[in-house]
Write a protein that holds these residues in place. Structure first.
Motif, PDB file in Angstrom:
ATOM      1  N   UNK A  21      37.017  30.001  39.768  1.00 15.17           N
ATOM      2  CA  UNK A  21      36.661  29.373  41.072  1.00 15.17           C
ATOM      3  C   UNK A  21      35.668  28.088  40.719  1.00 15.17           C
ATOM      4  N   UNK A  22      34.811  28.245  39.700  1.00 15.54           N
ATOM      5  CA  UNK A  22      33.896  27.007  39.341  1.00 15.54           C
ATOM      6  C   UNK A  22      34.704  25.820  38.678  1.00 15.54           C
ATOM      7  N   UNK A  23      35.542  26.249  37.742  1.00 15.81           N
ATOM      8  CA  UNK A  23      36.400  25.268  37.145  1.00 15.81           C
ATOM      9  C   UNK A  23      37.816  24.633  37.656  1.00 15.81           C
ATOM     10  N   UNK A  24      38.237  25.592  38.495  1.00 17.20           N
ATOM     11  CA  UNK A  24      39.434  25.409  39.106  1.00 17.20           C
ATOM     12  C   UNK A  24      40.468  24.826  38.416  1.00 17.20           C
ATOM     13  N   UNK A  25      41.155  25.602  37.575  1.00 14.12           N
ATOM     14  CA  UNK A  25      42.235  25.018  36.329  1.00 14.12           C
ATOM     15  C   UNK A  25      43.381  24.767  37.157  1.00 14.12           C
ATOM     16  N   UNK A  26      44.073  23.795  36.559  1.00 13.69           N
ATOM     17  CA  UNK A  26      45.586  23.455  36.989  1.00 13.69           C
ATOM     18  C   UNK A  26      46.398  24.164  36.466  1.00 13.69           C
ATOM     19  N   UNK A  27      46.409  24.874  35.241  1.00 10.17           N
ATOM     20  CA  UNK A  27      47.349  25.546  34.364  1.00 10.17           C
ATOM     21  C   UNK A  27      46.581  27.039  34.103  1.00 10.17           C
ATOM     22  N   UNK A  28      47.057  27.991  34.436  1.00 10.82           N
ATOM     23  CA  UNK A  28      46.622  29.355  34.001  1.00 10.82           C
ATOM     24  C   UNK A  28      47.632  30.104  33.148  1.00 10.82           C
ATOM     25  N   UNK A  29      47.147  30.770  32.264  1.00  9.28           N
ATOM     26  CA  UNK A  29      48.303  31.588  31.393  1.00  9.28           C
ATOM     27  C   UNK A  29      47.394  32.891  30.704  1.00  9.28           C
ATOM     28  N   UNK A  30      48.133  33.671  30.956  1.00  4.46           N
ATOM     29  CA  UNK A  30      47.748  35.257  30.287  1.00  4.46           C
ATOM     30  C   UNK A  30      48.982  36.022  30.314  1.00  4.46           C
ATOM     31  N   UNK A  31      48.683  37.529  30.061  1.00  4.55           N
ATOM     32  CA  UNK A  31      49.763  38.322  30.031  1.00  4.55           C
ATOM     33  C   UNK A  31      50.082  38.898  31.404  1.00  4.55           C
ATOM     34  N   UNK A  32      51.386  39.361  31.305  1.00  8.29           N
ATOM     35  CA  UNK A  32      51.672  39.739  32.838  1.00  8.29           C
ATOM     36  C   UNK A  32      51.085  40.759  33.309  1.00  8.29           C
ATOM     37  N   UNK A  33      50.542  41.803  32.474  1.00  6.33           N
ATOM     38  CA  UNK A  33      49.812  42.752  33.097  1.00  6.33           C
ATOM     39  C   UNK A  33      48.345  42.307  33.499  1.00  6.33           C
ATOM     40  N   UNK A  34      47.544  41.214  33.018  1.00  9.87           N
ATOM     41  CA  UNK A  34      46.416  40.662  33.491  1.00  9.87           C
ATOM     42  C   UNK A  34      46.885  40.002  34.806  1.00  9.87           C
ATOM     43  N   UNK A  35      47.926  39.364  35.011  1.00 10.91           N
ATOM     44  CA  UNK A  35      48.244  38.640  36.323  1.00 10.91           C
ATOM     45  C   UNK A  35      48.415  39.995  37.363  1.00 10.91           C
ATOM     46  N   UNK A  36      48.797  40.946  36.965  1.00 11.43           N
ATOM     47  CA  UNK A  36      48.853  41.875  38.045  1.00 11.43           C
ATOM     48  C   UNK A  36      47.619  42.280  38.513  1.00 11.43           C
ATOM     49  N   UNK A  37      46.548  42.358  37.629  1.00  9.48           N
ATOM     50  CA  UNK A  37      44.854  42.909  37.900  1.00  9.48           C
ATOM     51  C   UNK A  37      44.510  41.341  38.627  1.00  9.48           C
ATOM     52  N   UNK A  38      45.010  39.980  38.435  1.00  5.71           N
ATOM     53  CA  UNK A  38      44.624  39.039  39.231  1.00  5.71           C
ATOM     54  C   UNK A  38      45.131  38.785  40.622  1.00  5.71           C
ATOM     55  N   UNK A  39      46.111  39.686  40.893  1.00  2.00           N
ATOM     56  CA  UNK A  39      46.472  39.573  42.231  1.00  2.00           C
ATOM     57  C   UNK A  39      45.177  39.391  43.261  1.00  2.00           C
ATOM     58  N   UNK A  40      44.438  40.346  42.982  1.00  2.00           N
ATOM     59  CA  UNK A  40      43.089  40.573  43.632  1.00  2.00           C
ATOM     60  C   UNK A  40      42.276  39.168  43.976  1.00  2.00           C
ATOM     61  N   UNK A  41      42.633  38.177  43.044  1.00  2.00           N
ATOM     62  CA  UNK A  41      41.875  36.877  43.281  1.00  2.00           C
ATOM     63  C   UNK A  41      42.847  35.931  44.367  1.00  2.00           C
ATOM     64  N   UNK A  42      43.874  36.424  44.735  1.00  2.00           N
ATOM     65  CA  UNK A  42      44.657  35.501  45.662  1.00  2.00           C
ATOM     66  C   UNK A  42      43.726  35.308  46.808  1.00  2.00           C
ATOM     67  N   UNK A  43      42.751  36.276  47.500  1.00  2.00           N
ATOM     68  CA  UNK A  43      42.138  35.755  48.532  1.00  2.00           C
ATOM     69  C   UNK A  43      40.683  36.091  48.143  1.00  2.00           C
ATOM     70  N   UNK A  44      40.501  35.909  47.019  1.00  2.00           N
ATOM     71  CA  UNK A  44      38.971  36.169  46.590  1.00  2.00           C
ATOM     72  C   UNK A  44      38.109  35.010  47.131  1.00  2.00           C
TER      73      UNK A  44
END
Length: 392
Positions: free
Chosen positions: A120-143
């Motif tokens: 939220x602070x740095x607001x990146x335009x590109x984000x890459x991680x592992x697919x299982x981490x992206x599942x975890x980051x679903x919670x950030x969609x409306x954070x």
């Protein structure tokens, strides 16, 4: 985030030599032949002990060039990464981002409570991680702070990504045309297939479709048990011919040779190609069940149907029956009625075994170790929140 430490700002004076080395002659750099070993990384270790992959400049260049072409559309965007620093993907991605001058944010802790405020602070335009981490980051969609609102491109490698995750990630971005780029490959080959998803097509995502070969760099085929090319739609073993293949395994040359057939590398995955040449991933060869056509496809369906699921993995039970190992958000009890409804039209499965996600054995790239889970389940050593019956 900020400038790369390897980039000197214009006008900055060069660093002078230490007086300690005054008069010492400079040594010429050692120039390796493009096909001499120059980098050793480890594989993910999904099916056992990670192997040490030996790379050379030639193979690394043939991986980097097509990835730089893909990265041109997002050149200069700031990037946030969370991945293993000793996996080959990290270095190839650095080669793309540093080439285009992207400021970097490296995340060590993927927990949404930690990663969310930084994103939220740095607001990146590109984000890459592992697919299982992206599942975890679903919670950030409306954070709070909308951590993913500025993302123009997500990068997903190492494994296939679930359709539900694609939809939530793309829906979280407020950019005009965000994309999720998927690369399919291995440590030994680099990416051999690529594809992407857009927000407009997110509701039609086919989770098993991992893309097409990279023109001029990779070729893909699917073969039967006798090595004959399978016709479109028929499942078989996936093999790849690529300029980016590693030289060997360090200390395991025989094991490396067993994977190569006249220049074709055995990926260890089962899949099929459609009539247009797109590749669809079904399962690892060692994970197949006689009664389930594709564990991965069933897992995709369950994640889409049961909202509280964080992860579901179908593994071999003590009698080789397909056992779903499930993890819920917040470790809440799985709703038995909803589960029965969700599985009513799927292949027969044993009763689910519920675990904490943190207790599942994973690789450094967050891949789930299915064979290890099967072993722990058979020996009664898998930490569970509930217990499955032997045959459902």
């Amino acid at each position: 985030m900020g400038c790369s430490p390897w980039t000197r700002r214009p006008g900055t004076p060069t660093r002078s030599r230490s007086p300690k080395y005054a008069g010492v002659p400079r040594r010429a750099p050692i120039r390796l032949h493009p096909r001499e070993p120059s980098l050793i990384t480890h594989s993910s270790g999904t099916t056992g002990i990670p192997k040490l992959a030996v790379h050379c400049a030639h193979t690394m260049w043939n991986r980097l060039v097509p990835q730089q072409a893909l990265g041109r559309a997002t050149r200069g965007e700031s990037a946030a990464l969370h991945m293993s620093f000793v996996h080959s993907r990290f270095y190839h991605l650095l080669g793309v981002l540093l080439h285009f001058g992207s400021p970097l944010l490296l995340l060590l802790d993927p927990d949404p409570a930690h990663a969310g405020p930084l994103l939220a602070k740095y607001r990146p335009g590109i984000v890459e991680t592992h697919p299982n981490t992206f599942v975890l980051w679903e919670d950030l969609a409306e954070a709070p702070g909308m951590p993913l609102a500025n993302v123009r491109a997500y990068g997903s490698t190492f494994d296939a990504i679930h359709p539900r995750t694609v939809q939530r990630l793309l829906g979280a971005s407020r950019r005009r045309d965000p994309r999720l780029v998927q690369l399919y490959g291995q440590s030994e080959t680099g990416p051999i297939a690529f594809g992407w998803y857009t927000r407009r097509g997110a509701d039609r995502v086919q989770g098993r479709r991992v893309g097409t070969g990279i023109p001029g760099f990779t070729r893909i085929r699917v073969v039967d048990e006798r090595g004959r090319t399978c016709p479109p739609g028929k499942p078989g073993a996936i093999e790849a011919r690529t300029r980016g293949r590693i030289l060997t395994y360090l200390g395991a040359a025989d094991q490396y040779a067993q994977q190569v057939d006249r220049g074709w590398w055995r990926m260890g995955d089962m899949g099929y190609r459609d009539r247009w040449g797109a590749l669809y991933l079904l399962d690892r060869e060692v994970d197949q069940h006689a009664t389930v056509d594709s564990n991965l496809e069933v897992e995709d369906e369950l994640l889409s149907r049961v909202a509280e699921l964080r992860e579901v993995i179908i593994v071999h039970g003590p009698s080789l029956e397909p056992v779903p190992v499930v993890c819920t958000r917040g470790d809440e009890p799985l709703d038995a009625g909803r589960w029965r409804l969700a599985t009513s039209d799927l292949p027969p499965l044993a009763e689910p075994v519920q675990c904490r996600f943190e207790d599942l054995p994973r690789t450094s790239t967050w891949k789930i170790k299915r064979l290890e889970i099967s072993r722990l389940l058979a020996e009664g050593e898998l930490p569970t929140l509930s217990t499955a019956r032997a045959h459902g």
